[in-house]
Enzyme design. Sequence first.
Site, mmCIF file in Angstrom:
data_model
loop_
_atom_site.group_PDB
_atom_site.id
_atom_site.type_symbol
_atom_site.label_atom_id
_atom_site.label_comp_id
_atom_site.label_asym_id
_atom_site.label_seq_id
_atom_site.Cartn_x
_atom_site.Cartn_y
_atom_site.Cartn_z
ATOM 1 N N LYS A 104 108.403 7.790 -51.147
ATOM 2 C CA LYS A 104 107.778 6.351 -51.005
ATOM 3 C C LYS A 104 107.520 6.126 -49.562
ATOM 4 O O LYS A 104 106.763 5.315 -49.362
ATOM 5 C CB LYS A 104 108.795 5.388 -51.411
ATOM 6 C CG LYS A 104 108.976 5.579 -53.058
ATOM 7 C CD LYS A 104 108.081 5.174 -54.208
ATOM 8 C CE LYS A 104 108.314 5.250 -55.430
ATOM 9 N NZ LYS A 104 109.235 6.061 -56.050
HETATM 10 C C1 LIG Z 1 109.309 6.535 -57.498
HETATM 11 C C2 LIG Z 1 109.870 7.957 -57.839
HETATM 12 C C3 LIG Z 1 109.489 8.846 -58.737
HETATM 13 C C4 LIG Z 1 108.181 8.557 -59.503
HETATM 14 O O1 LIG Z 1 107.258 8.352 -58.796
HETATM 15 P P1 LIG Z 1 105.964 7.844 -59.668
HETATM 16 O O2 LIG Z 1 104.947 7.627 -58.438
HETATM 17 O O3 LIG Z 1 106.316 6.449 -60.049
HETATM 18 O O4 LIG Z 1 105.438 8.716 -60.495
HETATM 19 C C5 LIG Z 1 110.310 10.003 -58.787
HETATM 20 N N1 LIG Z 1 111.432 10.237 -58.185
HETATM 21 C C6 LIG Z 1 111.714 9.423 -57.054
HETATM 22 C C7 LIG Z 1 112.987 9.684 -56.300
HETATM 23 C C8 LIG Z 1 110.997 8.083 -56.943
HETATM 24 O O5 LIG Z 1 111.593 7.381 -56.027
#
Ligand SMILES: *Cc1c(COP(=O)(O)O)cnc(C)c1O
Length: 451
Positions: free
Chosen positions: A110
């Site tokens: 993120k």
């Molecule tokens: C947010 C997240 C996901 C999922 O990602 P999406 O974009 O919602 O599909 C998977 N793994 C981790 C560690 C995350 O923080």
Amino acid sequence: MEYISTRNSDSKVSFSQAVEHGLAPDGGLYIPSQLPNLKPHLDSWSVLSYPELCKAFFALFATDIPKTALDEIIDRSYLSFDDPAIAPIRKLEDDLLVLELFHGPTLAFKDFALQFLGNLYKYQIKVTGKNIAVLGATSGDTGAAAIHGLLGKSGVTSFILYPNGRISPLQERQMTCTEASNVFPLAIEGSFDDAQTAMKTVFEDREFADEVGLSAVNSINLARILAQCVYYLSAFFRLPEEKREDFTFVVPTGNFGNVLAGWMVQQMGVPIKGFQVATNQNDILHRLFETGVYSQEVVAPSLAPSMDIQVASNFERFLYYMVNGDSDAVCNIIKTFKSTGTFVFEDFNRDTFSSSRTSDEDIASIIENVYKKYDYVVDPHTACGFAKTTNGPAIILATAHPAKFPDTIEKSIGLEVLHPSLERFKAKPIVKYSVEPNPDAIKQFMREHLR
Ligand SMILES: *Cc1c(COP(=O)(O)O)cnc(C)c1O
């Protein structure tokens, strides 16, 4: 470049407006009015560093931001990553690679988008002179990444909803131990889906949105998806050249944001073979890709909490392309799904997607097996990516650092995995607020705390 809503392709907005609104006024998600063709750029882009590649890519999309300002925003966004490659690739076997996306300040993928978005907001506040209030819902990592992307940026107040007790204790500490006065972590009783639904309803109140300068940090915000496109490009260029086009990207998936970014890069003419949508036991997307039925079930908390999602927001973007840009069809499908919890697609076209589902038991054994076989520790989300269903070479996206989920790692391999950027939170007091997961309560809390 102009942007349209998945629910109405007639009204167009600029990049800055799409970023500022987050959600379109009609409740749809913004997408580019057309996808550029990247093919002519591939040769020259293949040698660029990560930030340079990001600049070249965004120059095609953020066309209403002066180039020098955009470049500066991007330069600042990848400074706090702890690996010079920003998104390094680890080779486990010739045909099994891992794309490590956890070298940012909060140790999850993120950060790629939220560091960028934080700097973009700072620029927009400077240009417009208007303060903004960020509202987000998190299954753990978005909240932490958003808070750290916005930390110390004057003019921004952050409100982050999360399901109380359903995120890891360290994820909670990353959000609640910042000692920042403009950050409000809001614990709700309920699931991530409850938080996300309430949040979306708040966004649909345009009057309130204008009153507080509401902005979105969830992957409903197109800037996030676009920022994530860049690491697919970067990874593609770093694959062994003779078999670049044979690699499947395996993506641990919850809200469909991450994997959608990769798919969009493919739609822009980059010859990526395909994608594996790797879910945990909350498998709405796996069931969709297997059967063509999109059907919501109750969220069952798992060892991979950031993927404990049953309503995948970004699926609406994919849907728009699937129905060839017929926004009325999108509206009807979303309406049926909202009112009945199910939509059955006739002749579902899964394009280049495959899918998998990983139970909690399998997550634990995968962590153990990967560690034994490769001396490599994966976090519980990344573990889902090792449930390989596709034949041929694969590159698995490692979405978080294992140190964020020490309990699961310890139980699986008896090892304590630490990371200095998490240790520093452990001695600090937790500051969090509780709020009902309904739009009015959230709006009231925001009004009271924005003064
Ligand atoms: C947010 C997240 C996901 C999922 O990602 P999406 O974009 O919602 O599909 C998977 N793994 C981790 C560690 C995350 O923080």
